[in-house]
Design a protein around this motif. Sequence first.
Motif, PDB file in Angstrom:
ATOM      1  N   THR A 179       0.834  -1.195   0.000  1.00  0.00           N
ATOM      2  CA  THR A 179       0.000   0.000   0.000  1.00  0.00           C
ATOM      3  C   THR A 179       0.873   1.252   0.000  1.00  0.00           C
ATOM      4  O   THR A 179       2.052   1.210   0.374  1.00  0.00           O
ATOM      5  CB  THR A 179      -0.906   0.034   1.240  1.00  0.00           C
ATOM      6  OG1 THR A 179      -0.085   0.153   2.414  1.00  0.00           O
ATOM      7  CG2 THR A 179      -1.745  -1.236   1.340  1.00  0.00           C
ATOM      8  N   LYS A 180       0.274   2.375  -0.406  1.00  0.00           N
ATOM      9  CA  LYS A 180       1.018   3.637  -0.389  1.00  0.00           C
ATOM     10  C   LYS A 180       1.407   4.031   1.029  1.00  0.00           C
ATOM     11  O   LYS A 180       2.425   4.686   1.251  1.00  0.00           O
ATOM     12  CB  LYS A 180       0.199   4.733  -1.069  1.00  0.00           C
ATOM     13  CG  LYS A 180       0.105   4.571  -2.586  1.00  0.00           C
ATOM     14  CD  LYS A 180      -0.544   5.773  -3.231  1.00  0.00           C
ATOM     15  CE  LYS A 180      -0.519   5.682  -4.759  1.00  0.00           C
ATOM     16  NZ  LYS A 180      -1.396   4.629  -5.278  1.00  0.00           N
ATOM     17  N   SER A 195       1.633  11.423  -1.181  1.00  0.00           N
ATOM     18  CA  SER A 195       0.540  11.717  -2.120  1.00  0.00           C
ATOM     19  C   SER A 195       0.734  13.059  -2.805  1.00  0.00           C
ATOM     20  O   SER A 195       0.549  13.178  -4.018  1.00  0.00           O
ATOM     21  CB  SER A 195      -0.808  11.696  -1.379  1.00  0.00           C
ATOM     22  OG  SER A 195      -1.087  10.406  -0.882  1.00  0.00           O
ATOM     23  N   SER A 210      -2.005   5.007 -10.902  1.00  0.00           N
ATOM     24  CA  SER A 210      -3.344   4.571 -10.539  1.00  0.00           C
ATOM     25  C   SER A 210      -3.238   3.969  -9.148  1.00  0.00           C
ATOM     26  O   SER A 210      -2.219   4.129  -8.469  1.00  0.00           O
ATOM     27  CB  SER A 210      -3.863   3.544 -11.542  1.00  0.00           C
ATOM     28  OG  SER A 210      -3.028   2.404 -11.570  1.00  0.00           O
ATOM     29  N   ARG A 211      -4.232   3.251  -8.742  1.00  0.00           N
ATOM     30  CA  ARG A 211      -4.232   2.693  -7.386  1.00  0.00           C
ATOM     31  C   ARG A 211      -3.090   1.696  -7.178  1.00  0.00           C
ATOM     32  O   ARG A 211      -2.446   1.700  -6.138  1.00  0.00           O
ATOM     33  CB  ARG A 211      -5.573   2.006  -7.108  1.00  0.00           C
ATOM     34  CG  ARG A 211      -5.688   1.429  -5.704  1.00  0.00           C
ATOM     35  CD  ARG A 211      -7.053   0.849  -5.460  1.00  0.00           C
ATOM     36  NE  ARG A 211      -7.180   0.310  -4.121  1.00  0.00           N
ATOM     37  CZ  ARG A 211      -8.270  -0.275  -3.645  1.00  0.00           C
ATOM     38  NH1 ARG A 211      -9.339  -0.385  -4.424  1.00  0.00           N
ATOM     39  NH2 ARG A 211      -8.314  -0.740  -2.420  1.00  0.00           N
ATOM     40  N   ASN A 212      -2.825   0.863  -8.169  1.00  0.00           N
ATOM     41  CA  ASN A 212      -1.867  -0.228  -8.003  1.00  0.00           C
ATOM     42  C   ASN A 212      -0.613  -0.099  -8.863  1.00  0.00           C
ATOM     43  O   ASN A 212       0.251  -0.987  -8.825  1.00  0.00           O
ATOM     44  CB  ASN A 212      -2.538  -1.571  -8.299  1.00  0.00           C
ATOM     45  CG  ASN A 212      -3.688  -1.862  -7.354  1.00  0.00           C
ATOM     46  OD1 ASN A 212      -3.570  -1.674  -6.155  1.00  0.00           O
ATOM     47  ND2 ASN A 212      -4.817  -2.294  -7.906  1.00  0.00           N
TER      48      ASN A 212
END
Length: 228
Positions: A179-180, A195, A210-212
């Motif tokens: 995860t970030k 972020s 993107s998310r991943n």
Amino acid sequence: MIKLLITNLLFQGAHMFKNKSEEYILEVFKDANYTIKNYSKNDIIALEGDICTCVGLILEGSIDIKRTLGTKVIHVSSFTKGHIFGEVIAFSDINLYPATVISASSSKIMFISKDNFIKYCTSHKDFLERFLNDLTNKIFVLNKSITNLTFNSIRQKICNFLITEYKLQKSYNIKLKMTKEKIAESLGITRPSLSRELINMKDEGLIDYSRNYIKILDLEEIEDILVQ
């Protein structure tokens, strides 16, 4: 920062039992000599400075790792079912817990003494190979993390991460394996800072994400940032 990072990594032991049931784990260790202890939420499992003579494996629940710095209590990390902890500390010359281990919920933990763990590993070479593989990966992560601390800016830290993953994955389109929040933790920065900088780098055409995934759009410029 460096001390907290090393404390975190000392506890980040083998996680070869992720998503495995308690029954599966007990079957794996059926030939081992171990004890199992149950803890309630907020029970102290080990105090900072206690001697560590056992390897722990979380069968149920989760634990928190916390350090006291002056008057502040700092949350270092959290671990859940299937996580092995304490093996690096138990086998070190200074085998003292560098932080306090607290049961974050009702938990059940298997403990294997250092001597019994050695006996088990020597008679179960398949387990030993997997265990050493996890430890080697941890050393690799530690080296990456320490290297990352030599960079001054958040952007340099992110660029170093991107270049490292680019070389490992051999692709401009980097798949995020954690995860970030975990990425930010490994870089020694906050999640909001990560972020914000990713947004800035995207606006400047250095990356897309993107998310991943994070896609490198300008590798040359990202490499140049590291030497600025």
